[in-house]
Write a protein that holds these residues in place. Structure first.
Motif, PDB file in Angstrom:
ATOM      1  N   PHE A 193       4.037  -6.009   6.142  1.00 35.84           N
ATOM      2  CA  PHE A 193       4.657  -5.997   7.468  1.00 35.84           C
ATOM      3  C   PHE A 193       4.650  -4.571   8.049  1.00 35.84           C
ATOM      4  N   ASP A 194       5.063  -3.594   7.218  1.00 39.95           N
ATOM      5  CA  ASP A 194       5.051  -2.186   7.681  1.00 39.95           C
ATOM      6  C   ASP A 194       3.647  -1.765   8.088  1.00 39.95           C
ATOM      7  N   LEU A 195       2.674  -2.197   7.275  1.00 44.37           N
ATOM      8  CA  LEU A 195       1.289  -1.805   7.552  1.00 44.37           C
ATOM      9  C   LEU A 195       0.848  -2.341   8.921  1.00 44.37           C
ATOM     10  N   ILE A 196       1.201  -3.603   9.187  1.00 46.11           N
ATOM     11  CA  ILE A 196       0.816  -4.189  10.486  1.00 46.11           C
ATOM     12  C   ILE A 196       1.466  -3.399  11.624  1.00 46.11           C
ATOM     13  N   VAL A 197       2.753  -3.066  11.459  1.00 47.48           N
ATOM     14  CA  VAL A 197       3.449  -2.327  12.523  1.00 47.48           C
ATOM     15  C   VAL A 197       2.813  -0.949  12.704  1.00 47.48           C
ATOM     16  N   ASP A 198       2.557  -0.261  11.574  1.00 46.07           N
ATOM     17  CA  ASP A 198       1.997   1.094  11.667  1.00 46.07           C
ATOM     18  C   ASP A 198       0.619   1.074  12.324  1.00 46.07           C
ATOM     19  N   VAL A 199      -0.225   0.152  11.871  1.00 45.37           N
ATOM     20  CA  VAL A 199      -1.601   0.169  12.375  1.00 45.37           C
ATOM     21  C   VAL A 199      -1.647  -0.324  13.824  1.00 45.37           C
ATOM     22  N   VAL A 222       0.851  -1.208   0.000  1.00 45.49           N
ATOM     23  CA  VAL A 222       0.000   0.000   0.000  1.00 45.49           C
ATOM     24  C   VAL A 222       0.876   1.243   0.000  1.00 45.49           C
ATOM     25  N   SER A 223       0.247   2.365  -0.302  1.00 49.62           N
ATOM     26  CA  SER A 223       0.956   3.646  -0.203  1.00 49.62           C
ATOM     27  C   SER A 223       0.130   4.579   0.665  1.00 49.62           C
ATOM     28  N   TYR A 224       0.788   5.198   1.618  1.00 44.77           N
ATOM     29  CA  TYR A 224       0.122   6.264   2.380  1.00 44.77           C
ATOM     30  C   TYR A 224       1.199   7.128   3.007  1.00 44.77           C
ATOM     31  N   GLY A 225       0.784   8.332   3.393  1.00 45.67           N
ATOM     32  CA  GLY A 225       1.737   9.249   4.024  1.00 45.67           C
ATOM     33  C   GLY A 225       2.970   9.476   3.168  1.00 45.67           C
ATOM     34  N   GLY A 226       2.804   9.356   1.836  1.00 50.49           N
ATOM     35  CA  GLY A 226       3.928   9.651   0.946  1.00 50.49           C
ATOM     36  C   GLY A 226       4.937   8.525   0.826  1.00 50.49           C
TER      37      GLY A 226
END
Ligand code: PHE
Length: 444
Positions: A373-379, A363-367
């Motif tokens: 994996f990043d998405l799970i950590v961020d959310v 996915v892309s968000y916040g530029g």
């Protein structure tokens, strides 16, 4: 002991010390301590009390209050530990891999700059993942007392002994004391709002707040056990291990690279454990030989693995307990289902590092483009944990009259917690939650 084992994790050993050295040394320690005892301890006590009073899983504990908010809170308190278990398992699998490779004499490979990137895409991960999940499954099969608590009783003292041994070893190296100076000398000029926010999230993650672990463990406490002293024991052990780890990590870095500017060190535990530390151990070869360096690395990875495993069993316990209670199945079946689901989730998440292009650029968000994996950590780690903490505060405030009987109200800690949980702590957590959403997902 099991809750203290959940608190002492990978973050304590390298993440905390390096963040302290980068962000004002003694000044960071001071702020961290303020957060641990002034903000996190009341939330920790609130979670234990919620569990002890309701004798329920997080889902049903929140569900005792009517309304959609509480149903959502119950779901979040069950889903969050599951997802954190997924990402934390992936990192723990890497540690197990590094431990094995060090044991078979491949430390020199680990220290190569390109190694980590290749390792996390390799086929051998599946084998390590199966081994890790089997180990955790075995501990969980034994139940809370015979499994988790027994493992913690054995592993936590082992962790202390290894940690102290490594400290003593590292402090005998030349230049080690330069690291101590960066770690302990206070420099308040480095402290800004980001550092303060970082100290708070480090403290709350480290104490395993918002993950449902403490609610679950609270529900297993005996009637006569004292929540306040358990709370101090958990927070004290966690902070002590983090502090002592600094007496190992920073002197090790400075003994090998005396010119290190802490500002240039990676703030992430992953970068440090898997890329930087193998290099440090290889630099020790002229001092203690290849075998000596491999032994030091082996001991270090064992320490990290123990810390990670005692955290993982606790976090697996939350979805496991929910399955057992809500679907009314035996502990053994619930364990099997939980470990299988986390194994599947962990395996999918571990494909986010190049093996699957789709999951790597998910996915892309916040530029920025982010992997699964990043998405799970961020959310779940960055965003939902403070929200869960906030929901605990609101729940406890709403039910304070019934809950307070579990905390002797003459004690200073109880009075302070009552005041803090109903005033400034929810405000701080709300501000952290909103500002994380804004900075993570909207700023480009
Ligand atoms: N306290 C743990 C740590 O510092 C956080 C954690 C707990 C992570 C439980 C996973 C499971 O690493």
């Amino acid at each position: 002991m099991a809750a203290a084992g959940s608190a002492v994790g990978i973050g304590n050993l390298v993440g905390f010390p390096v963040n302290a050295a980068k962000n004002g040394g003694g000044a960071f320690l001071f702020i961290y301590l303020l957060f641990v005892f002034g903000v996190c301890l009341p939330v920790l006590l609130a979670e234990l009390t919620m569990g002890k009073h309701t004798r329920q899983t997080p889902m049903s504990a929140f569900g005792q209050q009517n309304g959609l908010t509480w149903r959502i809170a119950g779901w979040l308190a069950t889903l969050t530990p599951f997802m954190i278990a997924v990402f934390y398992s992936v990192i723990t699998v890497w540690i197990l891999g590094y431990l094995h490779l060090t044991a078979v004499g491949n430390l020199n490979q680990l220290a190569k700059p390109e190694f980590f990137g290749q390792f996390i895409q390799s086929d051998s991960l599946l084998m390590y993942m199966l081994a890790l999940i089997a180990l955790i499954g075995l501990i969980l099969f034994g139940g809370v007392q015979q499994g988790i608590e027994r493992a913690s009783r054995l592993l936590m003292p082992a962790l202390f002994v290894i940690l102290i041994g490594l400290c003593v070893f590292v402090l005998t190296l030349d230049n080690a004391t330069a690291g101590l100076a960066f770690y302990l000398t206070p420099d308040f000029s480095k402290v800004n709002i980001e550092v303060i926010n970082g100290a708070l999230s480090q403290a709350s993650f480290s104490l395993s707040l918002g993950m449902g672990i403490l609610i679950t463990y609270g529900s297993y406490l005996e009637d006569e056990s004292k929540i306040t002293s358990s709370g101090y024991m958990i927070a004290g052990t966690d902070t002590l291990v983090a502090f002592v780890a600094g007496l190992m990590t920073l002197p090790a870095i400075f003994a090998i690279y005396p010119e290190t500017d802490p500002a240039t060190l990676s703030g992430s535990s992953v970068g440090l454990v898997f890329s930087f530390f193998p290099k440090i151990f290889m630099e020790m070869v002229p001092l203690i030989g290849y075998t000596g360096a491999s032994i030091a690395a082996f001991v270090f990875f064992s320490l990290t693995l123990i810390a990670a495993v005692t955290s993982l069993v606790s976090i697996f316990e939350v979805p496991l307990a929910s399955l057992q209670d809500h679907i009314k199945i035996t502990r053994k079946s619930a364990t099997l289902i939980t470990v299988t689901l986390i194994l599947l989730g962990g395996w999918v998440a571990s494909q986010s590092f190049g093996r699957s292009p789709w999951l790597t650029e998910f996915v892309s968000y916040g530029g920025a483009t982010k992997s699964l994996f990043d998405l799970i950590v961020d959310v779940f780690y960055e965003t939902i944990l403070p929200l869960n903490g906030l929901l605990v505060c609101l729940y406890v405030s709403a039910k304070w009259q019934v809950l307070k009987s579990h905390l002797p109200d003459t004690e200073f800690t109880t009075r302070y917690s009552q005041l803090a949980l109903r005033s400034f702590i929810p405000i701080i957590l709300l501000v952290v939650f909103i500002s994380t959403i804004y900075s993570k997902y909207f700023i480009r």
